[in-house]
Enzyme design. Structure first.
Site, mmCIF file in Angstrom:
data_model
loop_
_atom_site.group_PDB
_atom_site.id
_atom_site.type_symbol
_atom_site.label_atom_id
_atom_site.label_comp_id
_atom_site.label_asym_id
_atom_site.label_seq_id
_atom_site.Cartn_x
_atom_site.Cartn_y
_atom_site.Cartn_z
ATOM 1 N N ASP A 1 -6.780 22.504 -9.186
ATOM 2 C CA ASP A 1 -7.084 21.267 -10.217
ATOM 3 C C ASP A 1 -6.842 21.568 -11.510
ATOM 4 O OD1 ASP A 1 -8.314 19.293 -11.882
ATOM 5 O OD2 ASP A 1 -9.920 18.995 -10.331
ATOM 6 N N TYR B 1 -15.410 21.703 -10.040
ATOM 7 C CA TYR B 1 -16.118 20.474 -10.286
ATOM 8 C C TYR B 1 -17.108 20.064 -9.166
ATOM 9 C CZ TYR B 1 -15.716 15.332 -10.785
ATOM 10 O OH TYR B 1 -15.785 13.998 -10.909
ATOM 11 N N ARG C 1 0.871 -1.091 -0.079
ATOM 12 C CA ARG C 1 0.194 0.006 0.174
ATOM 13 C C ARG C 1 0.863 1.392 0.018
ATOM 14 N NH1 ARG C 1 -1.303 2.106 4.425
ATOM 15 N NH2 ARG C 1 -1.231 0.551 5.898
ATOM 16 N N LYS D 1 -8.404 11.271 -16.929
ATOM 17 C CA LYS D 1 -8.452 12.003 -18.138
ATOM 18 C C LYS D 1 -7.353 11.964 -18.832
ATOM 19 C CE LYS D 1 -12.724 13.639 -16.046
ATOM 20 N NZ LYS D 1 -12.489 13.048 -14.702
#
Length: 383
Positions: free
Chosen positions: A171, A99, A44, A196
């Site tokens: 962002d 967003y 992890r 994206k």
């Protein structure tokens, strides 16, 4: 992007880093185990696959990046970044054009945890000074704005925020660090929805956060404490996408701008919201700060009923209707910002569509949209 994060000499000459599936990492001695002397300690916390992508993204983000952490989605990157610099009793300034799911996180999770959020006009620039409070710990920007594409003056915002010891987050998914160096323009923390353009093929969910030296320790600690990680196959897909990022972004820039110019002259289109167009209100800031544009922008149609918009969209052959963007395919969705806005008003004067221009032939895309706009006009004429 072709060479970043690659070390064939460490991988028996193979071009691509290996996809390492693993949780347990063995130590040769008790001293090594307890002292964490190895490069990796637990799956992890990192792996060779994750390390390759992190190294490549640090190179992409620029010399101000002290490190990158990976998250399982863009929203997870946003939430992890915000939690790294906020605590109960703090105040956050958030752009009103953000967003939608980021707004939901602020109004839901952060509010429950005792963090106050004030939304501000994305065009306020240095004027955010009037909204700062003694407990303002962070200012969040997203430029261009989600769906409405306002360009923010990040250097001016950062100068004011830093003078009040507030962390600046941005962002930067729309332009990617390839076209916009967010750290250089004042962002302490810069966020990518790697889902994206970084991935680029609509087949992966991922996010990344880059932090400068001042904010890196808190970010890395928060990321570790939250147990956020990304599956190795997803990391591999983002790495694969990075290799062609410059080529794809150049194509998205070219095709998107050509489509935007064409739509600006179409009789059924009122406005095109694309900062690379000289007529756009944000064009001066875009020209000053950006090296290019992506394939995502919006248009406002002439007034018409929902039935006309449905006729336009339902008959499209090449443009798909679906959320997300940044892949090789073109997309079109209707949207309405009005219910989300609290610091500004969204009154476009007609139905609005968000378009993503993919990698198809531009003339084919024009023909597809033109047919749709003709259907829109026909229904509108009857209403």
């Amino acid at each position: 992007m072709v060479v970043a994060g690659r070390h064939p000499d460490e991988n028996f000459g193979f071009v691509n880093p290996p996809v390492v599936h693993g949780s347990t990492v063995l130590s040769p001695t008790m001293a090594d185990l307890l002292g964490h002397t190895g490069r990796y300690s637990y799956g992890r916390r990192g792996s060779p696959t994750m390390g390759a992508l992190e190294e490549a993204l640090v190179a992409l983000e620029g010399k101000e990046s002290a490190g990158v952490v990976l998250c399982p989605s863009g929203l997870a990157a946003v939430s992890t970044a915000l939690l790294s610099c906020l605590k109960a009793g703090d105040h956050l300034l958030m752009t009103d054009s953000v967003y939608g799911p980021t707004r939901n996180f602020c109004d839901g999770v952060l509010r429950r945890f005792g963090v106050e959020t004030t939304y501000y006009d994305p065009l306020l620039g240095a004027g955010i000074a009037q909204l700062l409070k003694p407990n303002t710990r962070a200012v969040f920007t997203e430029s261009p704005g989600s769906q409405s594409f306002e360009v923010q003056d990040l250097p001016a915002i950062a100068a004011v925020a830093h003078a009040h010891s507030a962390v600046v987050l941005t962002d930067n998914t729309w332009a990617t660090p390839l076209f916009y160096s967010a750290h250089e323009h004042g962002a302490d923390i810069t966020i990518q929805a790697a889902t994206k353009y970084l991935g680029g093929h609509s087949d992966v969910m991922s996010g990344s956060i880059s932090a400068n030296a001042a904010t890196w320790p808190a970010l890395k600690r928060t990321w570790g404490d939250l147990g956020v990680t990304v599956a190795p196959d997803d990391v591999f897909l983002v790495l694969r996408g990075l290799r062609t990022l410059p080529l794809r972004m150049a194509r998205h820039h070219q095709a998107g701008l050509e489509m935007a110019r064409w739509l600006a002259g179409h009789p059924e289109v009122q406005r095109v919201l694309h900062p690379a167009l000289p007529t756009d209100p944000g064009h001066a800031l875009f020209t000053r700060d950006y090296r290019g544009a992506s394939g995502l922008f919006s248009i406002v149609l002439k007034p018409g009923p929902d039935e006309a918009v449905a006729a336009l969209l339902d008959g499209l052959a090449l443009f798909g209707m679906g959320y997300s963007w940044g892949g090789f395919e073109s997309l079109a969705i209707p949207f309405d910002c009005a219910p989300l806005r609290t610091a500004t008003r969204w009154t476009p004067g007609g139905p609005a569509l968000r378009l993503h221009i993919g990698l198809e032939d531009v003339e084919d895309l024009k023909a597809d949209l033109n047919d749709g706009l003709e259907r829109f006009a026909a229904v509108r004429a009857k209403s």
